[in-house]
Structure formats: structure tokens, C-alpha cells
Design a protein around this motif. Structure first.
Motif, PDB file in Angstrom:
ATOM      1  N   THR A   1      -4.520  -3.630   2.336  1.00 51.56           N
ATOM      2  CA  THR A   1      -5.020  -2.465   1.603  1.00 51.56           C
ATOM      3  C   THR A   1      -4.260  -2.340   0.290  1.00 51.56           C
ATOM      4  O   THR A   1      -3.071  -2.640   0.212  1.00 51.56           O
ATOM      5  N   GLY A   2      -4.947  -1.888  -0.727  1.00 47.61           N
ATOM      6  CA  GLY A   2      -4.350  -1.752  -2.050  1.00 47.61           C
ATOM      7  C   GLY A   2      -5.248  -2.379  -3.088  1.00 47.61           C
ATOM      8  O   GLY A   2      -6.403  -2.735  -2.816  1.00 47.61           O
TER       9      GLY A   2
ATOM     10  N   ILE B   1      -2.607 -13.756  -1.563  1.00 47.75           N
ATOM     11  CA  ILE B   1      -1.593 -13.199  -0.662  1.00 47.75           C
ATOM     12  C   ILE B   1      -1.801 -13.697   0.761  1.00 47.75           C
ATOM     13  O   ILE B   1      -0.857 -14.092   1.461  1.00 47.75           O
ATOM     14  N   GLN B   2      -3.045 -13.688   1.201  1.00 47.85           N
ATOM     15  CA  GLN B   2      -3.361 -14.155   2.554  1.00 47.85           C
ATOM     16  C   GLN B   2      -2.955 -15.614   2.735  1.00 47.85           C
ATOM     17  O   GLN B   2      -2.357 -15.986   3.753  1.00 47.85           O
TER      18      GLN B   2
ATOM     19  N   ASP C   1      -0.317  -3.032   0.904  1.00 43.16           N
ATOM     20  CA  ASP C   1       0.263  -2.936   2.241  1.00 43.16           C
ATOM     21  C   ASP C   1      -0.521  -3.904   3.135  1.00 43.16           C
ATOM     22  O   ASP C   1      -1.753  -3.957   3.066  1.00 43.16           O
ATOM     23  N   ILE C   2       0.187  -4.637   3.970  1.00 44.32           N
ATOM     24  CA  ILE C   2      -0.435  -5.741   4.708  1.00 44.32           C
ATOM     25  C   ILE C   2      -0.030  -5.683   6.173  1.00 44.32           C
ATOM     26  O   ILE C   2       1.131  -5.419   6.493  1.00 44.32           O
TER      27      ILE C   2
ATOM     28  N   THR D   1       2.244  -7.954  16.034  1.00 42.86           N
ATOM     29  CA  THR D   1       1.941  -7.668  14.633  1.00 42.86           C
ATOM     30  C   THR D   1       3.177  -7.104  13.932  1.00 42.86           C
ATOM     31  O   THR D   1       4.113  -6.624  14.569  1.00 42.86           O
ATOM     32  N   TYR D   2       3.166  -7.169  12.608  1.00 43.88           N
ATOM     33  CA  TYR D   2       4.142  -6.465  11.778  1.00 43.88           C
ATOM     34  C   TYR D   2       3.467  -6.099  10.464  1.00 43.88           C
ATOM     35  O   TYR D   2       2.393  -6.609  10.134  1.00 43.88           O
ATOM     36  N   LYS D   3       4.097  -5.201   9.723  1.00 39.84           N
ATOM     37  CA  LYS D   3       3.504  -4.753   8.461  1.00 39.84           C
ATOM     38  C   LYS D   3       4.432  -5.047   7.283  1.00 39.84           C
ATOM     39  O   LYS D   3       5.653  -4.885   7.391  1.00 39.84           O
ATOM     40  N   ILE D   4       3.826  -5.472   6.193  1.00 40.24           N
ATOM     41  CA  ILE D   4       4.540  -5.631   4.921  1.00 40.24           C
ATOM     42  C   ILE D   4       4.180  -4.416   4.080  1.00 40.24           C
ATOM     43  O   ILE D   4       3.007  -4.219   3.730  1.00 40.24           O
ATOM     44  N   LYS D   5       5.176  -3.624   3.764  1.00 37.99           N
ATOM     45  CA  LYS D   5       4.935  -2.363   3.054  1.00 37.99           C
ATOM     46  C   LYS D   5       5.372  -2.461   1.587  1.00 37.99           C
ATOM     47  O   LYS D   5       6.463  -2.933   1.287  1.00 37.99           O
TER      48      LYS D   5
END
Length: 204
Positions: A56-57, A31-32, A75-76, A92-96
């Protein structure tokens, strides 16, 4: 959800019994790599995912009757960087809820460290263009993670490991049988010697 061929552990003959295998580290690494490979260009602005701040996950492969089912949910948080000829911006932003059931994740909490001439434009690019780019990138995520478990070379090595393990068990049983036979033979000799000694003692 497609079920692919999977290899259980050595203790799991023919991968028949239920087994859960931890695929979180492999999934996080993949994923990274995918996120950092995404780049958006619009007009004179180039937007990059500079770093994956946190993931996380977990992910696991469930194996039963020689088949595998992959399950993951993450969640990233991503650090982004935008630049044009004269200005730059970052935040920053988050992928949920990136999960194995669908490719319907969300991008939330888009933030800028400092407001600049291009920061709002960058935020819009993340919301639209970067979202589309990630959507396309994650389409093959499930297949790529699954390939680690159903890879033909891995399955071949697993079969060879099982063959060696079974051979070791067979040899151990044979050696155990030979040892028992040796003990039995020595015991019989000892009994005969005791009988002879008793017989000689009785004749005196």
C-alpha cells in the motif's frame, strides 16, 4: 535529494511546467521483485520471502524545469518460509514506511502460522539478517525507479514524439491558413459575381 533530467508529457513544452506522473505500478513491481530475491541462510536454515501479500502507498515523479524529483512511501506485507532438513515454518511480517527520504524502514508484526522447532529461529533471522538484506537491497531503489523516467532511450523517444507533435501542429496551422485563404478567395469571387449580376440587372 538529487534532481535528474526528466521528460514531461507532450503537452508540457521542454518539461518546463509542474507535472506529476504516477509511478506507483512500476515501483510496486520493482519492490516486489527485490523482496522476493532476498534469501537468508544461517546454519542449516534457509529463509525465503515467498510472496508479497500486499503493498500500500504510492510513488510519483514531479517534473519542473526539465528536472525530476521522485517521492514514494510504501507499507508492505510479506509471506515468508523457512526450512531446514527436518522442519519448516511460515508466516508473515510487515515492512513499515519504506520511503524516498531515507532507507530507515522498520520490520514489524513478525508472525508464525504454526509454532515449529525452527519458527522462533526464523523470526529472529527476519528481525536481524533479513532486515540487513532488505536494507542493502533497497539502497538502490530510488535510483532504479528514477531511471525509468530519465532513461536516455525514453528521453530520446520523448524528444522524437515532441518533434512529431510540433510538426503536426505546424501542418495543421498551414492547412488552416490555406483553408482560410481558399474561403476568402471564394468569397471574393462570389462578391464579384454578385456585383456583375447587379450591374447587368441595373442596365436593363
Amino acid at each position: 535529494m538529487d534532481k535528474q533530467q526528466g521528460a514531461g508529457s507532450i503537452w508540457n513544452p521542454n518539461s518546463w511546467h509542474w507535472e506529476e506522473k504516477n509511478y506507483t505500478p512500476i515501483s510496486k513491481e520493482l519492490i516486489q521483485s527485490k523482496i522476493k530475491s532476498c534469501k537468508v541462510e544461517s546454519g542449516d536454515i534457509t529463509l525465503l520471502n515467498q510472496e508479497v501479500k500486499s503493498i500500500t502507498g504510492d510513488a510519483q515523479v514531479n517534473i519542473r524545469k526539465g528536472k525530476q524529483v521522485l517521492i514514494y512511501d510504501f507499507d508492505i506485507e510479506v509471506e515468508w518460509h523457512g526450512v531446514n532438513q527436518d522442519h519448516e515454518a511460515e508466516g508473515t511480517y510487515k515492512i513499515k514506511d519504506l520511503n524516498s527520504l531515507d532507507n530507515d524502514f522498520e520490520i514489524i508484526h513478525i508472525s508464525c502460522n504454526t509454532k515449529t522447532a525452527i519458527s522462533d529461529k526464523c523470526k529472529d533471522l527476519i528481525k536481524k539478517d533479513m532486515f540487513k538484506k532488505l536494507k542493502e537491497t533497497f539502497k538502490t531503489l530510488m535510483q532504479e525507479i528514477s531511471q525509468f523516467e530519465s532513461d536516455p532511450e525514453k528521453l530520446k523517444k520523448d524528444q522524437e514524439a515532441r518533434r512529431i507533435a510540433e510538426e503536426q501542429v505546424r501542418l495543421a496551422k498551414e492547412q488552416n491558413g490555406e483553408l482560410k485563404e481558399k474561403i476568402f478567395y471564394e468569397q471574393k469571387l462570389k462578391e464579384q459575381q454578385m456585383k456583375q449580376e447587379f450591374s447587368q440587372f441595373a442596365q436593363k
